[in-house]
Scaffold this motif. Structure first.
Motif, PDB file in Angstrom:
ATOM      1  N   PHE A   1      -7.028  -3.671   6.427  1.00 41.52           N
ATOM      2  CA  PHE A   1      -5.658  -3.196   6.584  1.00 41.52           C
ATOM      3  C   PHE A   1      -5.085  -3.009   5.171  1.00 41.52           C
ATOM      4  CE2 PHE A   1      -6.677  -5.470  10.401  1.00 41.52           C
ATOM      5  CZ  PHE A   1      -5.990  -4.850  11.427  1.00 41.52           C
ATOM      6  N   ASN A   2      -3.877  -2.490   5.100  1.00 40.62           N
ATOM      7  CA  ASN A   2      -3.152  -2.487   3.825  1.00 40.62           C
ATOM      8  C   ASN A   2      -1.680  -2.671   4.150  1.00 40.62           C
ATOM      9  OD1 ASN A   2      -2.070   0.123   4.445  1.00 40.62           O
ATOM     10  ND2 ASN A   2      -4.011   1.027   3.764  1.00 40.62           N
ATOM     11  N   LYS A   3      -0.807  -2.479   3.165  1.00 39.17           N
ATOM     12  CA  LYS A   3       0.597  -2.823   3.385  1.00 39.17           C
ATOM     13  C   LYS A   3       1.282  -1.948   4.428  1.00 39.17           C
ATOM     14  CE  LYS A   3       2.451  -0.411  -0.775  1.00 39.17           C
ATOM     15  NZ  LYS A   3       1.286   0.444  -1.000  1.00 39.17           N
ATOM     16  N   VAL A   4       0.665  -0.830   4.793  1.00 36.95           N
ATOM     17  CA  VAL A   4       1.244   0.014   5.842  1.00 36.95           C
ATOM     18  C   VAL A   4       1.257  -0.721   7.194  1.00 36.95           C
ATOM     19  CG1 VAL A   4       0.821   2.153   7.164  1.00 36.95           C
ATOM     20  CG2 VAL A   4       0.786   2.198   4.676  1.00 36.95           C
ATOM     21  N   MET A   5       0.409  -1.753   7.343  1.00 38.01           N
ATOM     22  CA  MET A   5       0.379  -2.478   8.623  1.00 38.01           C
ATOM     23  C   MET A   5       1.744  -3.085   8.979  1.00 38.01           C
ATOM     24  SD  MET A   5      -1.420  -6.223   8.224  1.00 38.01           S
ATOM     25  CE  MET A   5      -0.593  -6.806   9.712  1.00 38.01           C
TER      26      MET A   5
ATOM     27  N   ILE B   1       2.662  -6.085  -0.434  1.00 35.43           N
ATOM     28  CA  ILE B   1       1.758  -5.668  -1.506  1.00 35.43           C
ATOM     29  C   ILE B   1       0.409  -5.254  -0.928  1.00 35.43           C
ATOM     30  CG2 ILE B   1       2.835  -7.117  -3.284  1.00 35.43           C
ATOM     31  CD1 ILE B   1       0.450  -9.058  -2.968  1.00 35.43           C
ATOM     32  N   ASP B   2      -0.252  -4.349  -1.616  1.00 36.00           N
ATOM     33  CA  ASP B   2      -1.669  -4.075  -1.348  1.00 36.00           C
ATOM     34  C   ASP B   2      -2.475  -5.014  -2.229  1.00 36.00           C
ATOM     35  OD1 ASP B   2      -1.379  -1.940   0.460  1.00 36.00           O
ATOM     36  OD2 ASP B   2      -1.249  -0.459  -1.155  1.00 36.00           O
ATOM     37  N   PHE B   3      -3.361  -5.773  -1.612  1.00 37.08           N
ATOM     38  CA  PHE B   3      -4.274  -6.581  -2.420  1.00 37.08           C
ATOM     39  C   PHE B   3      -5.133  -5.665  -3.293  1.00 37.08           C
ATOM     40  CE2 PHE B   3      -4.217  -9.915   1.130  1.00 37.08           C
ATOM     41  CZ  PHE B   3      -3.519 -10.847   0.389  1.00 37.08           C
TER      42      PHE B   3
ATOM     43  N   ALA C   1      -7.444  -2.628  -1.976  1.00 37.62           N
ATOM     44  CA  ALA C   1      -6.907  -2.027  -0.746  1.00 37.62           C
ATOM     45  C   ALA C   1      -5.733  -1.109  -1.065  1.00 37.62           C
ATOM     46  CB  ALA C   1      -6.446  -3.118   0.221  1.00 37.62           C
ATOM     47  N   GLY C   2      -5.412  -0.252  -0.112  1.00 36.25           N
ATOM     48  CA  GLY C   2      -4.245   0.615  -0.227  1.00 36.25           C
ATOM     49  C   GLY C   2      -4.258   1.391  -1.528  1.00 36.25           C
ATOM     50  N   ASN C   3      -3.137   1.329  -2.246  1.00 33.76           N
ATOM     51  CA  ASN C   3      -3.028   2.065  -3.502  1.00 33.76           C
ATOM     52  C   ASN C   3      -3.184   1.163  -4.721  1.00 33.76           C
ATOM     53  OD1 ASN C   3      -2.722   4.515  -2.213  1.00 33.76           O
ATOM     54  ND2 ASN C   3      -0.498   4.323  -2.078  1.00 33.76           N
ATOM     55  N   SER C   4      -3.768  -0.012  -4.528  1.00 31.66           N
ATOM     56  CA  SER C   4      -4.034  -0.899  -5.667  1.00 31.66           C
ATOM     57  C   SER C   4      -5.381  -0.546  -6.306  1.00 31.66           C
ATOM     58  CB  SER C   4      -4.029  -2.356  -5.206  1.00 31.66           C
ATOM     59  OG  SER C   4      -2.727  -2.750  -4.821  1.00 31.66           O
TER      60      SER C   4
END
Ligand SMILES: *[C@@H]1O[C@H](CO)[C@@H](O)[C@H](O)[C@H]1NC(C)=O
Ligand SMILES: *[C@@H]1O[C@H](CO)[C@@H](O)[C@H](O)[C@H]1NC(C)=O
Length: 374
Positions: free
Chosen positions: A111-115, A141-143, A146-149
């Motif tokens: 998952f990412n912060k969009v969840m 935050i995105d770890f 993940a996501g945009n990190s």
């Protein structure tokens, strides 16, 4: 901690009618947990963090040996690194009285912060929409990985110990105003799945970092976490979707099919569209995080704030088929907590925020927070 772009409070021109409307919404909200659905005021920004290795010497895949696994099992950070964490800070819509409690939201693996702001029927499934309309501010935050990190090596660097160290740095930065440009009287950590494991490790290692912890879809039953995870048929992202994930190493992986995602995350009462949206928006997990997270489930004897756990009764990622006594291990893991609240939701699998109980889970979390926060 240095922050590249500090979010500033947006000045929103208020119309008198909008204020009156907001007050009406707020008054209605107290009786049965219903709140308005007005968009929060959000900002995206980057939080730079530094990972500091805790082992002697260096590790590499060229010179690979069993000591890597042994270091992981000891909870060590293996590699130094400078990373950028992508973050989203949301505040209540204009006119909603803002509480002095910040929720820091930690997503699960794949998952990412969009969840926390699920695009399917947000008025039912968006944690951020509900909580901001109830007066809370949120920082999702995105770890790393993940996501945009930043996406460094998915085995040696994207390890649970690294996520814990990064999260600690962010929490310190929140306390010292560096991250948000303001402080909050209280910080509540909200972690889903591996995000809950990170929250557990924060409580165990840095027991005064946060005032309050909410676990979602997490338990302390180490017999079950790893097989369940593998049952999601983890497959390298660069094979599954070369256009999207072709630049990542083989250690970045996720569920290959809707059926595999369903096995890993769903059971009982949910909309097929919620599963489909979740599948389409799913992210990648890493071998490093998968291998390491169970080593970070531990007791947090020094944590003195309250703790909440919400879990689906059929969360087969964290309970043996059906949850029985497992969720109540929170009493043993947090012996000094000022309060323990456990909610087990029937006919619900791991991704409880995507099941029909989602609005109930979010309301329960809000009522619990209202009782324990500023
Ligand atoms: C809660 O109260 C509001 C306003 O009075 C009402 O519209 C809503 O249907 C109620 N919701 C529940 C779940 O009872
Ligand atoms: C990453 O950034 C893109 C472009 O701004 C955005 O569409 C997407 O929602 C972001 N993803 C996350 C997890 O924040």
């Amino acid at each position: 901690m240095k922050v590249r772009s500090v979010p500033r409070f947006l000045v929103i021109p208020l119309l008198v009618s909008a204020v009156a409307d907001a007050r009406a919404i707020e008054q209605r909200s107290s009786s049965n947990g219903t709140v308005g659905n007005r968009p929060p005021v959000c900002q995206d920004f980057i939080i730079p963090v530094h990972a500091q290795k805790t082992i002697e010497g260096t590790v590499s895949l060229e010179d690979y040996d069993i000591d890597v696994l042994f270091s992981v099992s000891d909870g060590e950070v293996l590699v130094d690194g400078d990373y950028e964490l992508s973050a989203r800070f949301c505040e209540p819509p204009a006119g909603i009285a803002s509480k002095d409690t910040l929720q820091v939201l930690l997503h699960g693996a794949t998952f990412n912060k969009v969840m926390w702001d699920f695009p399917y029927k947000p008025e039912e499934y968006s944690w951020v929409l509900y909580m901001t309309n109830a007066g809370y501010s949120t920082l999702a935050i995105d770890f790393v990985g993940a996501g945009n990190s930043t996406k460094p090596n998915g085995y040696l660097e994207v390890q649970t110990a690294t996520l814990v160290q990064n999260t600690h740095e962010v929490l310190q930065g929140i306390r010292s105003e560096g991250v948000l440009g303001r402080t909050f009287d209280q910080v509540a950590l909200v972690g889903f799945s591996i995000g809950g494991v990170v929250a557990n490790a924060i409580a165990a290692t840095y027991p005064t970092d946060v005032d309050n912890i909410l676990f979602l879809g997490t338990s302390w039953d180490k017999d079950w976490v790893y097989p369940a995870f593998i049952a999601g048929l983890q497959t390298a992202g660069n094979i599954l979707n070369p256009d999207k994930w072709g630049n990542l190493d083989n250690f970045y992986q996720t569920q290959p099919t809707v059926a595999a995602r369903e096995v890993a995350c769903f059971f009982g009462n949910y909309d097929a569209e919620a599963l489909q949206t979740d599948f389409e928006t799913r992210d990648l997990d890493t071998l490093g995080a998968a291998l390491s997270f169970a080593f970070h489930l531990s007791e947090a004897p020094e944590f003195r704030g309250p703790v909440f756990l919400g879990i689906g009764r059929q969360d087969s990622s964290f309970c043996p088929k059906v949850c029985g006594s497992q969720p109540y291990a929170i009493y043993d893991s947090f012996p000094a907590a000022s309060n323990h609240v456990v909610r087990v939701y029937d006919n619900t699998g791991h991704a409880l925020l995507y099941h029909h109980v989602a609005p109930q889970v979010i309301r329960d979390a809000r009522l619990y927070l209202d009782q324990h926060s500023a």
